[in-house]
Write a protein that holds these residues in place. Structure first.
Motif, PDB file in Angstrom:
ATOM      1  N   GLU A   1       0.840  -1.195   0.000  1.00 31.57           N
ATOM      2  CA  GLU A   1       0.000   0.000   0.000  1.00 31.57           C
ATOM      3  C   GLU A   1       0.879   1.252   0.000  1.00 31.57           C
ATOM      4  OE1 GLU A   1      -2.589  -0.214   3.310  1.00 31.57           O
ATOM      5  OE2 GLU A   1      -3.743  -1.913   2.532  1.00 31.57           O
ATOM      6  N   VAL A   2       0.565   2.162  -0.909  1.00 26.87           N
ATOM      7  CA  VAL A   2       1.260   3.446  -1.011  1.00 26.87           C
ATOM      8  C   VAL A   2       0.200   4.528  -0.834  1.00 26.87           C
ATOM      9  CG1 VAL A   2       2.430   5.006  -2.610  1.00 26.87           C
ATOM     10  CG2 VAL A   2       3.148   2.627  -2.447  1.00 26.87           C
ATOM     11  N   PRO A   3       0.471   5.571  -0.048  1.00 30.66           N
ATOM     12  CA  PRO A   3      -0.524   6.639   0.130  1.00 30.66           C
ATOM     13  C   PRO A   3      -1.028   7.179  -1.194  1.00 30.66           C
ATOM     14  CG  PRO A   3       1.308   6.943   1.650  1.00 30.66           C
ATOM     15  CD  PRO A   3       1.692   5.817   0.750  1.00 30.66           C
ATOM     16  N   SER A   4      -2.310   7.509  -1.226  1.00 26.28           N
ATOM     17  CA  SER A   4      -2.928   7.938  -2.486  1.00 26.28           C
ATOM     18  C   SER A   4      -2.282   9.208  -3.043  1.00 26.28           C
ATOM     19  CB  SER A   4      -4.427   8.174  -2.273  1.00 26.28           C
ATOM     20  OG  SER A   4      -4.635   9.111  -1.223  1.00 26.28           O
TER      21      SER A   4
ATOM     22  N   GLY B   1      -0.555   8.400  -7.450  1.00 27.94           N
ATOM     23  CA  GLY B   1      -0.819   9.019  -8.749  1.00 27.94           C
ATOM     24  C   GLY B   1       0.461   9.389  -9.472  1.00 27.94           C
ATOM     25  N   VAL B   2       1.437   9.913  -8.741  1.00 30.15           N
ATOM     26  CA  VAL B   2       2.715  10.299  -9.353  1.00 30.15           C
ATOM     27  C   VAL B   2       3.492   9.054  -9.787  1.00 30.15           C
ATOM     28  CG1 VAL B   2       4.866  11.557  -8.995  1.00 30.15           C
ATOM     29  CG2 VAL B   2       2.756  12.352  -7.905  1.00 30.15           C
ATOM     30  N   ILE B   3       3.527   8.027  -8.911  1.00 31.51           N
ATOM     31  CA  ILE B   3       4.320   6.828  -9.216  1.00 31.51           C
ATOM     32  C   ILE B   3       3.731   6.074 -10.406  1.00 31.51           C
ATOM     33  CG2 ILE B   3       5.068   4.601  -8.303  1.00 31.51           C
ATOM     34  CD1 ILE B   3       5.128   5.884  -5.523  1.00 31.51           C
TER      35      ILE B   3
ATOM     36  N   VAL C   1       9.778   1.386  -8.261  1.00 34.80           N
ATOM     37  CA  VAL C   1       9.562   2.507  -7.334  1.00 34.80           C
ATOM     38  C   VAL C   1       8.396   2.208  -6.394  1.00 34.80           C
ATOM     39  CG1 VAL C   1       8.887   4.934  -7.171  1.00 34.80           C
ATOM     40  CG2 VAL C   1      10.549   4.228  -8.891  1.00 34.80           C
ATOM     41  N   TYR C   2       7.294   1.714  -6.958  1.00 36.14           N
ATOM     42  CA  TYR C   2       6.107   1.443  -6.151  1.00 36.14           C
ATOM     43  C   TYR C   2       6.416   0.402  -5.073  1.00 36.14           C
ATOM     44  CZ  TYR C   2       1.171   0.678  -5.050  1.00 36.14           C
ATOM     45  OH  TYR C   2      -0.041   0.586  -4.408  1.00 36.14           O
ATOM     46  N   ILE C   3       7.070  -0.698  -5.476  1.00 36.44           N
ATOM     47  CA  ILE C   3       7.318  -1.802  -4.534  1.00 36.44           C
ATOM     48  C   ILE C   3       8.333  -1.381  -3.469  1.00 36.44           C
ATOM     49  CG2 ILE C   3       8.266  -4.135  -4.346  1.00 36.44           C
ATOM     50  CD1 ILE C   3       7.042  -4.686  -7.132  1.00 36.44           C
ATOM     51  N   LEU C   4       9.386  -0.653  -3.863  1.00 27.74           N
ATOM     52  CA  LEU C   4      10.380  -0.201  -2.879  1.00 27.74           C
ATOM     53  C   LEU C   4       9.728   0.713  -1.830  1.00 27.74           C
ATOM     54  CD1 LEU C   4      13.512   0.549  -5.125  1.00 27.74           C
ATOM     55  CD2 LEU C   4      13.248  -1.323  -3.477  1.00 27.74           C
ATOM     56  N   MET C   5       8.878   1.638  -2.275  1.00 25.13           N
ATOM     57  CA  MET C   5       8.235   2.530  -1.315  1.00 25.13           C
ATOM     58  C   MET C   5       7.246   1.761  -0.433  1.00 25.13           C
ATOM     59  SD  MET C   5       6.024   6.006  -1.845  1.00 25.13           S
ATOM     60  CE  MET C   5       7.450   7.047  -2.016  1.00 25.13           C
ATOM     61  N   ALA C   6       6.436   0.882  -1.034  1.00 20.87           N
ATOM     62  CA  ALA C   6       5.451   0.133  -0.255  1.00 20.87           C
ATOM     63  C   ALA C   6       6.128  -0.731   0.799  1.00 20.87           C
ATOM     64  CB  ALA C   6       4.596  -0.727  -1.181  1.00 20.87           C
ATOM     65  N   LYS C   7       7.197  -1.421   0.420  1.00 14.66           N
ATOM     66  CA  LYS C   7       7.908  -2.261   1.384  1.00 14.66           C
ATOM     67  C   LYS C   7       8.593  -1.418   2.459  1.00 14.66           C
ATOM     68  CE  LYS C   7       8.861  -6.410  -1.386  1.00 14.66           C
ATOM     69  NZ  LYS C   7       8.611  -7.433  -0.362  1.00 14.66           N
TER      70      LYS C   7
END
Length: 995
Positions: A549-552, A556-558, A570-576
């Motif tokens: 889960e990444v903040p909404s 949108g940017v990612i 990028v999405y997975i690195l930030m979510a983890k």
């Protein structure tokens, strides 16, 4: 000669008679004649007649010297009489059937109230608020007996009563009957008002899994010998007559069933509860057998109840040979036979007799049980859901969300069961073409939703699938599967054994996705994604796990990144990283964020700033969870970075609210008041509500030592919080022209919502800041007009004493906020006496006097080394002492009241003397006399006991007054030392009692 005298003479034979001045009731008790009388084959008077006589004697009013009628005195004689009545009831094993048959409602009410009293049930305490599992066995049993009798009496009062034929009119008899009738009606009125609470108490009793004990003649004798004992053998051990759990539950189920049945006349839905309780009673009777000592159920009456329920509720008895599907399902659910439920639902897919709503309610019930921790029901939930889904498909409805969720992770067992249900739910010879089409479409969609080809071939090779789908349809399905996985060749012909299928590309993809989910190494994550994108370019691998889960504001940017591999990485690195930070795995979180920062720096300044902000938040959390807990100040560069974030003015940067909260809370917690009050830029105060709130809090703390006139910031802070706690009302004009209030909600005029303010406060740890906020909300709570008991707090005088528009403030929300804040502050520091006093005042204002005393005593204990030192006078003010006095008075601890009156700056003799005159005291009375140091109170006690003829207690008072250290001729230092020593011992004794 009376019957009592004859019994006594026969029992004592050659023993000397009792002295004339000794009451024969006392003689019965002291010479153990009561037990001998009750052991006779046919005692005369009968036991129940003895109860009536004993209680009538004990409840006789007294007449004083002025011929005024007084309530029955609480003296030794009356206590003996009440004890004798309880012993007779114990001899009858507290059988309510016997007691109700022979005793009137007022007498039985008096008897059971005496049982509650002697079983140490606190007077005035609601039984529904008591946890039966933590009560001593005899106390819990006394509570159950009273509440069973309460609902039985209500039920009995609803039955028609045949009027007795009136005899010759006698005025005295008629007056007595009228008085008893009025008293019975008053008691019934109270019992009916408390009926809902009594039912809740009995329902809670059904959850007990321990045996209980009821008072016997022996345990009552023990209580008589040690009246001051609070937690003695008779309460906490297994003394008394054992009542097995099954016996207790059987009686309670029967009584609850009768109560629900009686309520069914006004609410027919309650008949279902009655049927359930009666059915459970039958089961328990079968388990217990006919040898039970305490379970006396009228089985003929029970059978009548069951027959009536069969008529009123569309269900039949569990022992009937012809059970409806409803009854079968209910019986299976109660007995835990869930496989039978699945069988019924599968068969119902052919007959379509059960309503869909009923089947869904069964599934909801199973889901609730599974969510409560019963993991064994997960498989059952899936099977029932699969049965319901097949039923929906056959009737043309869409697949439910629940089925999709439970089928997210398919396995061989799930698919085998689904195919079995589908096969048994359709008769291919008789089914219409629409039914066959619905089933075929369902199986086809299941295949398309599966990732693993092994499971696809399980379905495509099944006989039902081959029968329902034509060759052209199967070829079309194969083409669709090939488009989805271009590297896989699907066999058109059915495969006999899917175990022989070689590992395919999708299997390798599944293994890599599994590794991707588990890995927290950024370089390994990058390598896995490169391999996956090399195998297929049509998948979005950031959707592999629903836990990512990444903040909404960031997503949108990612997700706008054009390169698929970079977007996934990028999405997975930030979510983890965010997940690791949440579970306090800060080292891995830092590695993941650092790798993500390095990646986005190359192509996106916006995402670079996002990652810098998240790393700042991570560093704050790391310090707070590590060296910050030991009080070590954060490094200067971290403070500089926090300032930099607060002053950041970059446009179009997505910002998370929690970072601003944490930064302002960080500055307040580490006393960076200088920055917040003097150096914070003006634009921040306008744009960031948390900076504004932090600046007001810091300035208020800074101005606190100054004169009241200079505390302008306190007024500003007060106005901000009042606005946040205000409500806005929306009105609507109806067709008749009247204006009505249709909604109330949180005001949008404040700088933030109340929930956001509370969330921010719960990030603070600085004691002074928390004290200021707490005192503000306490003052806001006190300004309402209907407040009877104010709550006290430190620095409460700095706030305004009134609000121009009281109606605009949501005082209910303010009261809830005060309670939540006190709970939070005490979790930060449970030894802060100021916060403990606030908690005590809250309990005092809500009439929870025992809890209030607990916190008043705790506040004194924490600032006096458990009362080994004197409690500071600013802690135990006169107001606090007076509230402690009122608590003790309302708890009927009158001796404690008299002692506490000495703690006041000016001793309150009037209250002390009035409390000592009370005879119905629930404290240890004369054992507290050693804690009295005021000679005037001791002299009054001596006079009072002399007047009452209480020689033993008078001697104790004389002994206390004769101690040399209390001599009025002693120096003031000696007298103060004596008082301080007694204060210490008394408060320590009170603490042991209420802690």
């Amino acid at each position: 000669m009376s019957a009592e005298a004859a019994d006594r003479e026969a029992a004592t034979s050659s023993r000397p008679c009792t002295p004339p001045q000794t009451c024969w009731f006392e003689f019965l008790l002291e010479e153990s004649l009561l037990e001998k009388h009750l052991r006779k084959p046919c005692p005369d008077p009968a036991p129940v007649q003895l109860i009536v006589q004993f209680l009538e004697q004990a409840s006789k009013p007294s007449v004083n010297e002025q011929n005024q009628v007084q309530p029955p005195p609480d003296n030794k004689r009356n206590r003996i009489l009440k004890l004798l009545a309880l012993k007779v009831a114990a001899h009858l094993k507290w059988d309510l059937d016997i007691l109700e048959k022979s005793l009137s409602v007022p007498v039985l009410n008096m008897l059971l109230n005496e049982l509650l009293c002697i079983s140490k049930v606190p007077p005035g305490t609601k039984h529904v608020d008591m946890d039966l599992a933590t009560l001593p066995p005899t106390t819990a049993m006394a509570v159950l007996l009273y509440n069973r009798w309460a609902i039985r009496t209500i039920v009995q009062s609803s039955f028609p009563v045949k009027q007795a034929k009136p005899g010759p009119p006698q005025l005295s008899v008629m007056n007595q009957m009228q008085q008893e009738k009025e008293l019975t009606e008053n008691i019934l009125k109270v019992l009916k008002e408390q009926a809902a609470d009594s039912i809740l108490v009995l329902e809670a009793a059904l959850k007990l899994n321990k045996d209980l004990y009821v008072h016997t003649m022996r345990t009552l004798d023990l209580l008589a010998m040690e009246p001051g004992m609070v937690n003695g053998e008779t309460e906490s051990s297994t003394a008394g007559l054992k009542v097995k759990t099954e016996e207790m539950q059987c009686q309670v189920c029967y009584d609850l069933g009768a109560a629900y049945f009686q309520q069914g006349s006004t609410n027919s839905a309650v008949y279902e509860n009655a049927r359930e309780k009666f059915f459970r009673t039958k089961e328990l009777i079968a388990e217990i057998g006919s040898l039970s000592l305490h379970c006396t159920i009228d089985e003929k009456r029970l059978a009548g109840y069951c027959q009536a329920c069969d008529v009123l509720v569309p269900s039949s008895d569990s022992t009937s040979q012809q059970l409806t599907p409803y009854s079968q399902v209910h019986i299976c659910l109660r007995s835990g036979n869930y496989q039978e439920v699945i069988q019924i639902f599968t068969e119902d897919n052919l007959t379509l007799s059960l309503p869909v709503q009923f089947r869904q309610s069964v599934l909801r019930e199973l889901f609730q049980k599974a969510q409560q921790g019963n993991e064994a029901l997960d498989e059952i939930c899936f099977k029932v859901c699969a049965c319901n889904t097949v039923r929906d498909i056959l009737e043309g409805r869409t697949i439910s969300v629940q089925f999709n969720q439970l089928f997210l992770r398919p396995n061989k067992e799930k698919i085998d069961f689904l195919l079995e249900v589908c096969s048994r739910s359709i008769n291919l010879e008789k089914a219409s073409e629409s039914l066959k089409g619905n089933m075929a479409a369902f199986l086809k969609n299941v295949c398309l939703g599966l990732e693993d080809l092994q499971y696809v071939f399980m379905i495509s090779s099944h006989e039902l699938f081959i029968t329902l789908l034509k060759d052209e349809e199967r070829k079309l399905l194969v083409d669709q599967m090939r488009k989805r996985s271009p590297r896989v060749n699907l066999c058109i012909k059915p495969v006999t054994s899917f175990y022989d299928i070689p590992a395919s590309a999708s299997v390798n993809i599944g293994q890599l996705e599994h590794q991707l989910i588990l890995s927290v190494d950024p370089w390994r994550i990058r390598q896995i994604l490169i391999e996956l994108h090399g195998m297929t370019s049509e998948r979005q691998f950031w959707t592999v796990s629903n836990k990512w889960e990444v903040p909404s504001v960031y997503s949108g940017v990612i997700l706008g990144i054009k390169d698929n591999l970079t977007r996934d990485l990028v999405y997975i690195l930030m979510a983890k990283g965010l997940h690791c930070s949440t579970v306090k795995d800060f080292s891995h979180a830092k590695q993941l964020f650092a790798a993500c920062l390095e990646l986005v720096t190359e192509f996106s300044p916006k995402l670079r700033q996002v990652m810098l902000n998240e790393m700042l938040l991570l560093d704050i959390h790391t310090h707070e969870a590590g060296t910050g807990q030991a009080g070590e100040r954060p490094p200067s560069d971290l403070i500089s970075r926090v300032r930099g974030y607060l002053e950041m003015r970059l446009p179009d940067i997505p910002l998370r609210q929690v970072i601003a909260e944490e930064c302002v809370a960080f500055m307040l917690n580490w006393r960076e008041s200088e920055y917040l009050t003097l150096q914070v830029p003006a634009f921040l105060l306008q744009s960031n509500p948390y900076v504004k709130l932090g600046q007001l809090l810091a300035a208020t703390c800074k101005e606190l030592p100054g004169p009241k006139e200079s505390r302008r910031t306190a007024k500003d802070l007060w106005e901000v919080v009042v606005q946040i706690c205000s409500v806005s009302s929306q009105h609507k004009r109806g067709n008749d022209g009247r204006v009505s209030l249709i909604k109330q909600r949180e005001s949008t005029l404040g700088i933030m919502y109340r929930s956001e303010l509370l969330s921010f406060i719960k990030k603070l740890r600085e004691p002074l800041v928390l004290t200021i906020i707490l005192s503000l909300f306490v003052k806001l709570h006190n300004v309402r007009e209907d407040i009877v008991n104010d709550i006290t707090a430190e620095h409460i005088s700095i706030w305004p004493s009134s609000i121009p528009n009281l109606q605009s403030v949501d005082f209910e929300a303010v009261a809830i906020t005060v309670k939540e804040l006190v709970r939070y502050t005490l979790s930060i520091n449970p030894n802060n006496h100021s916060w403990l006093i606030i908690q005590a005042d809250i309990y005092f204002a809500t009439n929870q006097y025992s809890a209030a005393l607990h916190y008043y005593l705790q506040a004194g204990a924490v600032c006096s080394d458990f009362f080994n030192k004197a409690v500071p006078p600013d802690v135990y003010t006169d107001q606090v002492i007076k509230r402690m006095i009122k608590c003790c008075s309302l708890l009927n601890c009158h001796t404690q009241v008299a002692i506490l009156c000495q703690f006041l700056r000016e001793i309150d003799y009037k209250t002390a003397f009035k409390s000592l005159q009370e005879q119905n005291s629930h404290d240890a009375m004369d054992s507290y006399y050693d804690y009295i140091w005021d000679v005037t109170i001791l002299e009054y006690l001596t006079y009072l006991h002399h007047k009452r003829g209480e020689t033993d207690k008078r001697q104790i008072a004389i002994k206390a007054i004769g101690q040399t250290e209390l001599n009025a001729s002693n120096p003031e230092e000696v007298l103060q030392l004596a008082a301080q020593r007694r204060k210490k011992k008394f408060l320590q004794a009170m603490a042991k009692l209420y802690f």
